[in-house]
Scaffold this motif. Sequence first.
Motif, PDB file in Angstrom:
ATOM      1  N   LYS A   5      78.575  -4.313  60.088  1.00 62.12           N
ATOM      2  CA  LYS A   5      79.872  -3.647  60.319  1.00 62.12           C
ATOM      3  C   LYS A   5      80.760  -4.603  61.100  1.00 62.12           C
ATOM      4  N   GLY A  44      85.863  -1.749  59.935  1.00 63.92           N
ATOM      5  CA  GLY A  44      86.583  -0.661  60.588  1.00 63.92           C
ATOM      6  C   GLY A  44      88.089  -0.819  60.425  1.00 63.92           C
ATOM      7  N   ALA A  45      88.827   0.021  61.155  1.00 64.32           N
ATOM      8  CA  ALA A  45      90.274   0.116  60.970  1.00 64.32           C
ATOM      9  C   ALA A  45      91.080  -0.683  61.994  1.00 64.32           C
ATOM     10  N   GLY A  46      90.681  -0.609  63.247  1.00 62.79           N
ATOM     11  CA  GLY A  46      91.465  -1.248  64.302  1.00 62.79           C
ATOM     12  C   GLY A  46      92.903  -0.789  64.244  1.00 62.79           C
ATOM     13  N   GLY A  49      94.450   1.501  61.139  1.00 61.51           N
ATOM     14  CA  GLY A  49      94.212   2.905  60.807  1.00 61.51           C
ATOM     15  C   GLY A  49      94.512   3.842  61.949  1.00 61.51           C
ATOM     16  N   HIS A  50      94.075   3.445  63.123  1.00 57.93           N
ATOM     17  CA  HIS A  50      94.062   4.402  64.227  1.00 57.93           C
ATOM     18  C   HIS A  50      95.446   4.807  64.742  1.00 57.93           C
ATOM     19  N   ALA A  53      96.912   7.285  62.168  1.00 62.60           N
ATOM     20  CA  ALA A  53      95.996   8.432  62.084  1.00 62.60           C
ATOM     21  C   ALA A  53      96.223   9.346  63.295  1.00 62.60           C
ATOM     22  N   VAL A  74      97.863   5.706  55.851  1.00 57.52           N
ATOM     23  CA  VAL A  74      96.647   5.177  56.493  1.00 57.52           C
ATOM     24  C   VAL A  74      95.735   4.584  55.414  1.00 57.52           C
ATOM     25  N   MET A  78      94.627   0.694  55.113  1.00 57.49           N
ATOM     26  CA  MET A  78      93.215   0.294  55.077  1.00 57.49           C
ATOM     27  C   MET A  78      92.925  -0.572  53.857  1.00 57.49           C
ATOM     28  N   ASP A 135      88.102   5.045  55.914  1.00 59.38           N
ATOM     29  CA  ASP A 135      89.103   5.491  54.929  1.00 59.38           C
ATOM     30  C   ASP A 135      89.364   6.989  55.115  1.00 59.38           C
ATOM     31  N   MET A 136      90.321   7.518  54.376  1.00 62.83           N
ATOM     32  CA  MET A 136      90.562   8.968  54.350  1.00 62.83           C
ATOM     33  C   MET A 136      89.779   9.558  53.177  1.00 62.83           C
ATOM     34  N   CYS A 147      86.881   9.071  57.409  1.00 57.55           N
ATOM     35  CA  CYS A 147      85.523   8.560  57.219  1.00 57.55           C
ATOM     36  C   CYS A 147      85.429   7.254  57.997  1.00 57.55           C
ATOM     37  N   SER A 148      84.636   7.249  59.049  1.00 51.32           N
ATOM     38  CA  SER A 148      84.536   6.029  59.853  1.00 51.32           C
ATOM     39  C   SER A 148      83.522   5.065  59.233  1.00 51.32           C
ATOM     40  N   GLY A 149      83.746   3.789  59.470  1.00 51.98           N
ATOM     41  CA  GLY A 149      82.835   2.777  58.953  1.00 51.98           C
ATOM     42  C   GLY A 149      81.421   2.960  59.502  1.00 51.98           C
ATOM     43  N   ASP A 150      81.335   3.507  60.711  1.00 53.04           N
ATOM     44  CA  ASP A 150      80.009   3.734  61.308  1.00 53.04           C
ATOM     45  C   ASP A 150      79.225   4.793  60.520  1.00 53.04           C
TER      46      ASP A 150
HETATM   47  O1  IP8 Z   1      87.340   2.029  62.628  1.00 51.85           O
HETATM   48  C1  IP8 Z   1      88.330   4.527  60.952  1.00 51.85           C
HETATM   49  O2  IP8 Z   1      87.220   3.683  60.746  1.00 51.85           O
HETATM   50  P1  IP8 Z   1      86.438   3.029  61.985  1.00 51.85           P
HETATM   51  C2  IP8 Z   1      89.092   4.739  59.637  1.00 51.85           C
HETATM   52  O3  IP8 Z   1      85.209   2.418  61.387  1.00 51.85           O
HETATM   53  C3  IP8 Z   1      90.467   5.227  59.754  1.00 51.85           C
HETATM   54  O4  IP8 Z   1      86.078   4.162  62.920  1.00 51.85           O
HETATM   55  C4  IP8 Z   1      91.146   5.495  58.498  1.00 51.85           C
HETATM   56  C5  IP8 Z   1      91.153   5.447  60.858  1.00 51.85           C
END
Ligand code: IP8
Length: 257
Positions: A5, A44-46, A49-50, A53, A74, A78, A135-136, A147-150
């Motif tokens: 990840k 992840g989004a950094g 996304g955040h 979102a 978003v 992504m 992603d959403m 949906c978080s990358g984790d």
């Molecule tokens: O950074 C968040 O993914 P993460 C995905 O892996 C979005 O938690 C769309 C905010």
Amino acid sequence: MQIIKLGGSLITDKKKAKRPRKGVMERLANEMAASGEKLMVVHGAGSYGHHLAKEGKLNEGFIGEWQMEYLSKVHRDMRELNLMVMNAMIDAGLNPISIPPSSIAVYEAGNLSHFPTQLFEMYSRMGLTPLSFGDMVPDTKRLFSICSGDHIMRELAGLEGVERAIFATDVDGIYDRPPTEKGAELLEEIYPDKQVLTEVMYTDTTGGMAQKIADGLAIARKGVEVLVINGLFEGRLEKAIKGERVPGTRIRWKKDD
Ligand code: IP8
């Protein structure tokens, strides 16, 4: 097989909206390629996304039609970030194939309920490097979820042959208190019955680390080695993939795993 990840705070500058760290992406892609190991990659989004979102309150699920514009943006952002990671991986010779969760995953009340990992296996068998990202996604109860990358890492960890999961972040690992606090010490390993774990969970102010620990533990429980390392230091990701010792935190399910 190893699952990696690339944290959003590592591949983007989290402070400002949409600030990629292209040089870091390229170096990490080269390190993954140089390891010579078979990989599946998630990012992840950094700052891609955040920010939006949060503005669109997307973590609360559906509260109004007005959120749809945010959801779409978003997702677009992504995909933009994903394309950058993909290009860096192609240049490094990793032959990535992008698998967007919005096209394949379903959530139920904020939890992943459907995720066809078979696609990842099939592409991997073809010699490609599956690449997915936060992603959403649709949600059967809340209309949509983030949906978080984790979460994706948790799903991939269940695949046969996965030996190691590496979370590359912008800090050295998990600390006994927020790393910005004076005297914070890096924990070489954590496991559920270790006293300090509960402290980390509660004192972590970023919010991100507590969730990472929970996801890391769920992966370790499947018998997969879990490492949290700092990807900002040149060579650490490559070494970690090769099984060499680097500074970081190992997440264990039991003390003697
Ligand atoms: O950074 C968040 O993914 P993460 C995905 O892996 C979005 O938690 C769309 C905010």
